[in-house]
Design an enzyme around this catalytic site. Structure first.
Site, PDB file in Angstrom:
ATOM      1  N   ASP A 194      -1.941 -60.573  48.137  1.00 58.22           N
ATOM      2  CA  ASP A 194      -2.625 -59.275  48.222  1.00 58.22           C
ATOM      3  C   ASP A 194      -2.976 -59.139  49.703  1.00 58.22           C
ATOM      4  O   ASP A 194      -2.330 -59.779  50.552  1.00 58.22           O
ATOM      5  CB  ASP A 194      -3.867 -59.258  47.302  1.00 58.22           C
TER       6      ASP A 194
ATOM      7  N   LYS B  83      -7.878 -61.817  39.351  1.00 61.83           N
ATOM      8  CA  LYS B  83      -7.819 -61.602  40.813  1.00 61.83           C
ATOM      9  C   LYS B  83      -8.609 -62.709  41.489  1.00 61.83           C
ATOM     10  O   LYS B  83      -9.525 -63.275  40.888  1.00 61.83           O
ATOM     11  CB  LYS B  83      -8.454 -60.252  41.180  1.00 61.83           C
TER      12      LYS B  83
HETATM   13  P1  NDP Z   1      -1.488 -56.381  53.767  1.00 66.55           P
HETATM   14  O1  NDP Z   1      -2.497 -57.383  54.159  1.00 66.55           O
HETATM   15  O2  NDP Z   1      -0.052 -56.700  53.876  1.00 66.55           O
HETATM   16  O3  NDP Z   1      -1.742 -55.018  54.533  1.00 66.55           O
HETATM   17  C1  NDP Z   1      -2.966 -54.371  54.495  1.00 66.55           C
HETATM   18  C2  NDP Z   1      -2.901 -53.213  55.464  1.00 66.55           C
HETATM   19  O4  NDP Z   1      -4.050 -52.378  55.280  1.00 66.55           O
HETATM   20  C3  NDP Z   1      -2.923 -53.655  56.925  1.00 66.55           C
HETATM   21  O5  NDP Z   1      -2.107 -52.797  57.657  1.00 66.55           O
HETATM   22  C4  NDP Z   1      -4.386 -53.496  57.275  1.00 66.55           C
HETATM   23  O6  NDP Z   1      -4.649 -53.347  58.645  1.00 66.55           O
HETATM   24  C5  NDP Z   1      -4.689 -52.215  56.550  1.00 66.55           C
HETATM   25  N1  NDP Z   1      -6.120 -52.018  56.388  1.00 66.55           N
HETATM   26  C6  NDP Z   1      -7.055 -52.905  55.978  1.00 66.55           C
HETATM   27  N2  NDP Z   1      -8.262 -52.360  55.991  1.00 66.55           N
HETATM   28  C7  NDP Z   1      -8.107 -51.102  56.426  1.00 66.55           C
HETATM   29  C8  NDP Z   1      -8.983 -50.039  56.662  1.00 66.55           C
HETATM   30  N3  NDP Z   1     -10.311 -50.162  56.437  1.00 66.55           N
HETATM   31  N4  NDP Z   1      -8.462 -48.864  57.104  1.00 66.55           N
HETATM   32  C9  NDP Z   1      -7.139 -48.720  57.325  1.00 66.55           C
HETATM   33  N5  NDP Z   1      -6.257 -49.721  57.138  1.00 66.55           N
HETATM   34  C10 NDP Z   1      -6.733 -50.882  56.695  1.00 66.55           C
HETATM   35  O7  NDP Z   1      -1.847 -56.004  52.236  1.00 66.55           O
HETATM   36  P2  NDP Z   1      -0.920 -55.333  51.133  1.00 66.55           P
HETATM   37  O8  NDP Z   1       0.014 -54.362  51.754  1.00 66.55           O
HETATM   38  O9  NDP Z   1      -0.394 -56.414  50.272  1.00 66.55           O
HETATM   39  O10 NDP Z   1      -2.016 -54.556  50.271  1.00 66.55           O
HETATM   40  C11 NDP Z   1      -2.407 -53.215  50.546  1.00 66.55           C
HETATM   41  C12 NDP Z   1      -3.070 -52.626  49.328  1.00 66.55           C
HETATM   42  O11 NDP Z   1      -2.141 -52.622  48.219  1.00 66.55           O
HETATM   43  C13 NDP Z   1      -4.293 -53.375  48.798  1.00 66.55           C
HETATM   44  O12 NDP Z   1      -5.192 -52.447  48.239  1.00 66.55           O
HETATM   45  C14 NDP Z   1      -3.722 -54.239  47.690  1.00 66.55           C
HETATM   46  O13 NDP Z   1      -4.700 -54.593  46.731  1.00 66.55           O
HETATM   47  C15 NDP Z   1      -2.691 -53.301  47.102  1.00 66.55           C
HETATM   48  N6  NDP Z   1      -1.623 -53.900  46.335  1.00 66.55           N
HETATM   49  C16 NDP Z   1      -0.840 -54.889  46.861  1.00 66.55           C
HETATM   50  C17 NDP Z   1       0.192 -55.412  46.125  1.00 66.55           C
HETATM   51  C18 NDP Z   1       1.123 -56.429  46.680  1.00 66.55           C
HETATM   52  O14 NDP Z   1       2.082 -56.772  45.966  1.00 66.55           O
HETATM   53  N7  NDP Z   1       0.924 -56.928  47.874  1.00 66.55           N
HETATM   54  C19 NDP Z   1       0.445 -54.962  44.747  1.00 66.55           C
HETATM   55  C20 NDP Z   1      -0.378 -53.879  44.326  1.00 66.55           C
HETATM   56  C21 NDP Z   1      -1.379 -53.391  45.098  1.00 66.55           C
HETATM   57  P3  NDP Z   1      -5.453 -54.465  59.483  1.00 66.55           P
HETATM   58  O15 NDP Z   1      -4.395 -55.398  59.964  1.00 66.55           O
HETATM   59  O16 NDP Z   1      -6.125 -53.716  60.555  1.00 66.55           O
HETATM   60  O17 NDP Z   1      -6.439 -55.120  58.538  1.00 66.55           O
HETATM   61  O1  2IT Z   2      -2.827 -55.777  43.102  1.00 69.11           O
HETATM   62  C1  2IT Z   2      -1.777 -56.297  42.696  1.00 69.11           C
HETATM   63  O2  2IT Z   2      -1.196 -55.884  41.693  1.00 69.11           O
HETATM   64  C2  2IT Z   2      -1.211 -57.413  43.457  1.00 69.11           C
HETATM   65  N1  2IT Z   2      -1.758 -57.777  44.487  1.00 69.11           N
HETATM   66  C3  2IT Z   2       0.011 -58.127  42.963  1.00 69.11           C
HETATM   67  C4  2IT Z   2      -0.368 -59.132  41.928  1.00 69.11           C
HETATM   68  C5  2IT Z   2       0.741 -60.036  41.457  1.00 69.11           C
HETATM   69  O3  2IT Z   2       0.408 -60.924  40.649  1.00 69.11           O
HETATM   70  O4  2IT Z   2       1.901 -59.893  41.851  1.00 69.11           O
END
Ligand code: NDP
Ligand code: 2IT
Length: 444
Positions: free
Chosen positions: A166, A126
């Site tokens: 992420d 990460k």
């Molecule tokens: P994004 O940046 O696309 O979206 C994050 C979202 O979470 C935004 O809407 C943000 O709002 C909100 N957020 C952040 N902090 C808070 C908070 N304290 N309370 C409420 N909402 C909050 O990120 P992702 O959708 O990619 O990631 C979301 C989660 O999923 C993370 O934990 C990430 O590690 C996990 N994840 C992502 C993957 C991926 O492929 N992208 C894969 C697996 C897991 P704001 O704009 O206000 O910050």
């Molecule tokens: O938390 C996660 O699994 C991710 N942000 C995606 C990682 C990846 O390599 O696609």
């Protein structure tokens, strides 16, 4: 003291002031008690757990860049290469003010087990920075990404370490990072995933995490005689994972009534309109409160969390520790019977324990959000083979991978006498694969 508590103590001492990392390690070690009991002598002699909790390599670096006012800014960049027993390091990059050594270690540690569950040949890593992309111009984001990659490129490669997106890192950032990597190395290769569709990206990668969350949630619900069809669902977040979790849940017949951001949440009794969320977040890069201007029948609650809304199923898709004990109590009193994590460790330990005690079906993120990294691994193989697969082919593989994760997680929990405890099941199933590979590769 037991072997497990000795190792936990060592992690605390060697990584002081890293609460998220301690939380993630403690949850895994607590789950492993029955496995360790069986093999304690051998694990102790080979220092299996001591090696498992120590990253293979951890890099931190200075990221200087110039803002639109001509002022020099400095951020800190990280890449934690936690475990390469199963393949090249793989895991996202997070750009968010909360990024520090603790969140990086927790995420890289979790990623190792998650990646093992996918069955794809990928190790765990990460990275990221405390850079906050919010409110920055495209030029500032580009300047930051170029400086970040100028250092990071020394440590990554298609057979070495393959970052992705992420929080705060989506298609725009991956593009700027890829452009700079190519410029520095003169190599057009699969060094990042989540790339644009014109330059090596895979169809269905954008959707993969959110879709996978729903596929695994449905597997768990079906095993208990329930379904997403007809269920009322609350989703937190409105980023990549949340948006496509809403879309897939709706396609599967659920009614999703909320999305949120760090300021508050939107309640839409008629069902969240995904095209409106996409317009606000992906096109305008705005705040979710703008939703109610476009959908006047919806309401916005500033400073509140979605868990207060009565529901059948909850999908936390925002950030770590966003669902605490009070929130869990709200969910239970609102009738919620299943929680499937889209984010990484969004539920605190106290909340998880409470939900499990109350009989709420609970699927941890390292199993349920693995669809994103799984399709990243499929993107890597498409790049290596220089081929392009259709959306439907990739989506079908994603569904099969999630079904496979369900089988591994539910079987492992039953094998160790903890049927229905999918936290234990995911930790044990991931651990067994990683440790088998580590032992076969000697003391490295
Ligand atoms: P994004 O940046 O696309 O979206 C994050 C979202 O979470 C935004 O809407 C943000 O709002 C909100 N957020 C952040 N902090 C808070 C908070 N304290 N309370 C409420 N909402 C909050 O990120 P992702 O959708 O990619 O990631 C979301 C989660 O999923 C993370 O934990 C990430 O590690 C996990 N994840 C992502 C993957 C991926 O492929 N992208 C894969 C697996 C897991 P704001 O704009 O206000 O910050
Ligand atoms: O938390 C996660 O699994 C991710 N942000 C995606 C990682 C990846 O390599 O696609």
């Amino acid at each position: 003291m037991s072997y497990l508590s000795d190792v936990m103590q060592m992690v605390r001492e060697m990584n002081p002031a890293e609460p998220e990392f301690h939380q993630a390690v403690k949850e895994v070690l607590d789950s492993l008690a029955p496995v360790v009991k069986k093999h304690e002598k051998e694990y102790k002699a080979n220092k299996v757990l001591e090696r498992l909790v120590e990253p293979e390599r951890s890099i931190s670096f200075r990221v200087p860049w110039v803002d639109d006012k001509g002022k020099v800014q400095v951020n800190r960049g990280f890449r934690v290469q936690f475990n390469s027993a199963l393949g090249p390091y793989k895991g996202g990059l997070r750009f968010h003010p909360s990024v520090n050594r603790s969140s990086m270690n927790f995420l890289a540690f979790e990623q190792t087990f998650k990646n093992a569950l996918t069955g794809q040949p990928i190790g765990g890593g990460k990275g990221g920075s405390n850079f906050n992309p919010k409110g920055k111009s495209d030029r500032e984001v580009m300047a930051f990404c170029q400086s970040f990659m100028t250092e990071l490129h020394k440590y990554i490669g298609p057979n070495e370490d393959v970052p992705a997106g992420d929080i705060g890192v989506g298609g725009r950032e991956i593009g700027f990072l890829y452009g700079q990597y190519k410029r520095l190395t003169n190599q057009y290769e699969g060094v990042l995933t989540g790339k644009g569709l014109l330059w090596g990206g895979s169809l269905c990668r954008t959707e993969a995490t959110g879709y996978g969350v729903c596929y695994l949630c449905e597997d768990m619900l079906n095993a208990h005689g329930k379904s997403l069809e007809g269920a009322t669902v609350v989703v937190s977040g409105s980023g990549n994972v949340a948006t496509y979790a809403v879309q897939k849940a709706q396609q599967m017949g659920a009614k999703v009534v909320t999305v949120s951001d760090s300021n508050g949440y939107v309640y839409d009794p008629d069902g969240i309109k995904v095209d409106v969320v996409k317009e606000i977040k992906e096109v305008r890069r705005g705040r979710i409160s703008e939703y109610v201007k476009m959908v006047p029948t919806a309401s916005y609650r500033d400073g509140k969390k979605v868990w207060e809304v009565p529901c059948d199923v909850a999908l936390p898709c925002a950030i770590q520790n966003e669902l605490d004990l009070d929130d869990a109590m709200d969910l239970v009193s609102g009738g919620c019977f299943a929680v499937t994590e889209g984010a990484n460790m969004p539920t605190t330990r106290e909340a998880t324990d409470y939900l499990q005690r109350k009989g709420v079906l609970f699927m941890p993120g390292k199993a349920s959000n693995a669809g994103g990294v799984a399709v990243s691994a499929l993107e890597m193989s498409q790049n290596s083979m220089r081929l392009r697969r259709s959306f439907d082919d990739v989506d079908r593989d994603l569904k099969n991978i999630m079904d496979g994760i369900w089988t591994q997680v539910s079987t492992a929990s039953a094998d160790y006498g903890m049927e229905g405890n999918y936290v234990a099941g995911a930790n044990i199933a991931g651990f067994r694969k990683v440790v088998k590979a580590m032992r076969e590769q000697g003391f490295v």
